[in-house]
Scaffold this motif. Structure first.
Motif, PDB file in Angstrom:
ATOM      1  N   SER A   1       0.840  -1.207   0.000  1.00  0.00           N
ATOM      2  CA  SER A   1       0.000   0.000   0.000  1.00  0.00           C
ATOM      3  C   SER A   1       0.867   1.247   0.000  1.00  0.00           C
ATOM      4  O   SER A   1       2.044   1.217   0.344  1.00  0.00           O
ATOM      5  N   GLY A   2       0.265   2.361  -0.391  1.00  0.00           N
ATOM      6  CA  GLY A   2       0.933   3.645  -0.292  1.00  0.00           C
ATOM      7  C   GLY A   2       1.848   3.961  -1.452  1.00  0.00           C
ATOM      8  O   GLY A   2       1.845   3.303  -2.497  1.00  0.00           O
ATOM      9  N   ALA A   3       2.648   5.003  -1.240  1.00  0.00           N
ATOM     10  CA  ALA A   3       3.534   5.492  -2.292  1.00  0.00           C
ATOM     11  C   ALA A   3       4.626   6.329  -1.646  1.00  0.00           C
ATOM     12  O   ALA A   3       4.519   6.767  -0.494  1.00  0.00           O
ATOM     13  N   ASN A   4       5.686   6.577  -2.411  1.00  0.00           N
ATOM     14  CA  ASN A   4       6.801   7.406  -1.947  1.00  0.00           C
ATOM     15  C   ASN A   4       6.710   8.789  -2.580  1.00  0.00           C
ATOM     16  O   ASN A   4       6.376   8.914  -3.756  1.00  0.00           O
ATOM     17  N   ASP A   5       7.004   9.823  -1.787  1.00  0.00           N
ATOM     18  CA  ASP A   5       6.969  11.179  -2.327  1.00  0.00           C
ATOM     19  C   ASP A   5       8.333  11.852  -2.305  1.00  0.00           C
ATOM     20  O   ASP A   5       8.502  12.917  -2.896  1.00  0.00           O
ATOM     21  N   LEU A   6       9.312  11.257  -1.641  1.00  0.00           N
ATOM     22  CA  LEU A   6      10.694  11.732  -1.683  1.00  0.00           C
ATOM     23  C   LEU A   6      11.542  10.557  -2.141  1.00  0.00           C
ATOM     24  O   LEU A   6      11.717   9.583  -1.401  1.00  0.00           O
ATOM     25  N   THR A   7      12.077  10.629  -3.346  1.00  0.00           N
ATOM     26  CA  THR A   7      12.670   9.441  -3.962  1.00  0.00           C
ATOM     27  C   THR A   7      14.141   9.594  -4.341  1.00  0.00           C
ATOM     28  O   THR A   7      14.710   8.694  -4.946  1.00  0.00           O
TER      29      THR A   7
END
Length: 357
Positions: free
Chosen positions: A203-209
């Motif tokens: 689930s979810g996602a990354n916003d600082l990659t």
């Protein structure tokens, strides 16, 4: 990364100079220093720092070194100073702002001026209730270094939160393995049965990659309300205006080179890493809650504390097993999976820091 990055004392020494002695790192909460004279001793890049609030309310991070013969000034890890800091050797005495105010018999030395001998000082900055230091001679300005994060988490009202519990762990593993473990949840179904029920690993996602700040969010699986042993919220929301997706998500970020931050709707916990040896890392963590929970009979902080104590110990165990494995002369690293993009980005930033001159 290859075996020697986790096992070589020479690499470990280079990390101290190229990463920990150059970059900003967190040393705890500003609320630790409530009154003038409140101090804490922290180790950064093998340097002992005396962090203290002065009479004007300013925070300082002094090298814990007397300007006379180099004697360590404070041996206790924390405490309260009255008006001054006095060396136990020859009684050189400093004000809480670092000025030398007493030096027995030095008035007999021609040309001696107390103004020339203040305590050496590291740079200090504050962000969202956290204190950061930098021991470099000419550090990059904090606002420039921290630009991607300066206002990103302001909506969570982190400065207002109150610490309810602290813990300290000794992990017999390289500090990078601890960070890499925190940065992915591919391992969660096999290592963390309690966690996986609440926070599905896909689930979810990354916003600082990319860069020194990495992470994103995971979705809390209904009907669970929070990442706790019972799945229920352990108290009030961390602030009264939290709403929408922020109530249904948990956010996880790493801050190179020593901090990890976990934000949930009803509590926040953070981790500070101190590398002690190539195969030993001290991890300190605190759990913070809305101060409005005081007096609330339904407030149950142990539901969150115990949840993460179980999860943390599972992580430390697998990190220690990883350390044992990478020490093998036959160890060769395998490729990253698609679920390991943040560890891959963390490794890339680490290599960039190590190669930077």
């Amino acid at each position: 990364m290859p075996r020697d990055r986790y096992t070589s004392p020479e690499v470990f020494a280079l990390e101290r100079e190229r990463i920990f002695a150059r970059h900003w790192q967190c040393v705890g909460r500003a609320s630790t220093f409530i009154k003038p004279g409140d101090y804490r001793v922290r180790t950064v890049a093998d340097e002992s720092l005396l962090i203290v609030r002065d009479r004007a309310g300013e925070l300082h991070a002094f090298f814990n070194v007397c300007r006379h013969r180099g004697t360590r000034l404070c041996m206790e890890s924390r405490g309260q100073l009255s008006e001054t800091i006095q060396c136990p050797y020859h009684a050189w005495t400093y004000a809480l702002d670092g000025r030398l105010v007493g030096a027995p018999h030095m008035q007999e030395v021609p040309g001696f001026d107390k103004k020339d001998y203040p305590l050496h000082e590291a740079a200090v900055a504050q962000w969202e209730g956290f204190v950061f230091v930098n021991v470099a001679q000419d550090p990059k300005p904090f606002e420039e270094w921290f630009a991607p994060m300066l206002r990103r988490l302001a909506r969570f009202s982190l400065p207002s939160l109150k610490v309810a519990h602290s813990a300290r762990y000794e992990v017999k593993a390289n500090w990078k393995l601890v960070f890499q473990n925190y940065s992915e949840c591919l391992h969660c179904p096999t290592i963390h049965p309690e966690l996986s029920v609440v926070l599905p690993y896909q689930s979810g996602a990354n916003d600082l990659t990319s860069g020194p700040f990495l992470g994103g969010y995971m979705e809390i699986r209904p009907p669970h309300e929070s990442a706790t042993l019972t799945g229920k919220a352990c108290g009030r929301l961390i602030n009264d205006h939290l709403a929408g997706d922020d109530v249904r998500r948990a956010y996880y970020y790493t801050f190179m080179p020593n901090m990890a931050l976990s934000i949930h709707s009803d509590y926040v916990n953070y981790y500070l890493l101190t590398p002690v040896a190539v195969d030993l890392t001290i991890v300190e963590t605190e759990w913070m809650f809305n101060p409005a929970n005081e007096g609330n009979p339904t407030f149950n902080p142990r539901d969150a504390i115990d949840f993460w104590d179980v999860t943390n110990r599972q992580d430390w165990d697998i990190c220690e097993r990883s350390q044992l494995g990478v020490q093998s002369r036959r160890y060769e690293p395998g490729p990253y999976s698609p679920r390991e993009s943040i560890p891959a980005a963390w490794d890339a930033e680490y290599l960039h820091m190590m190669d930077a001159t």
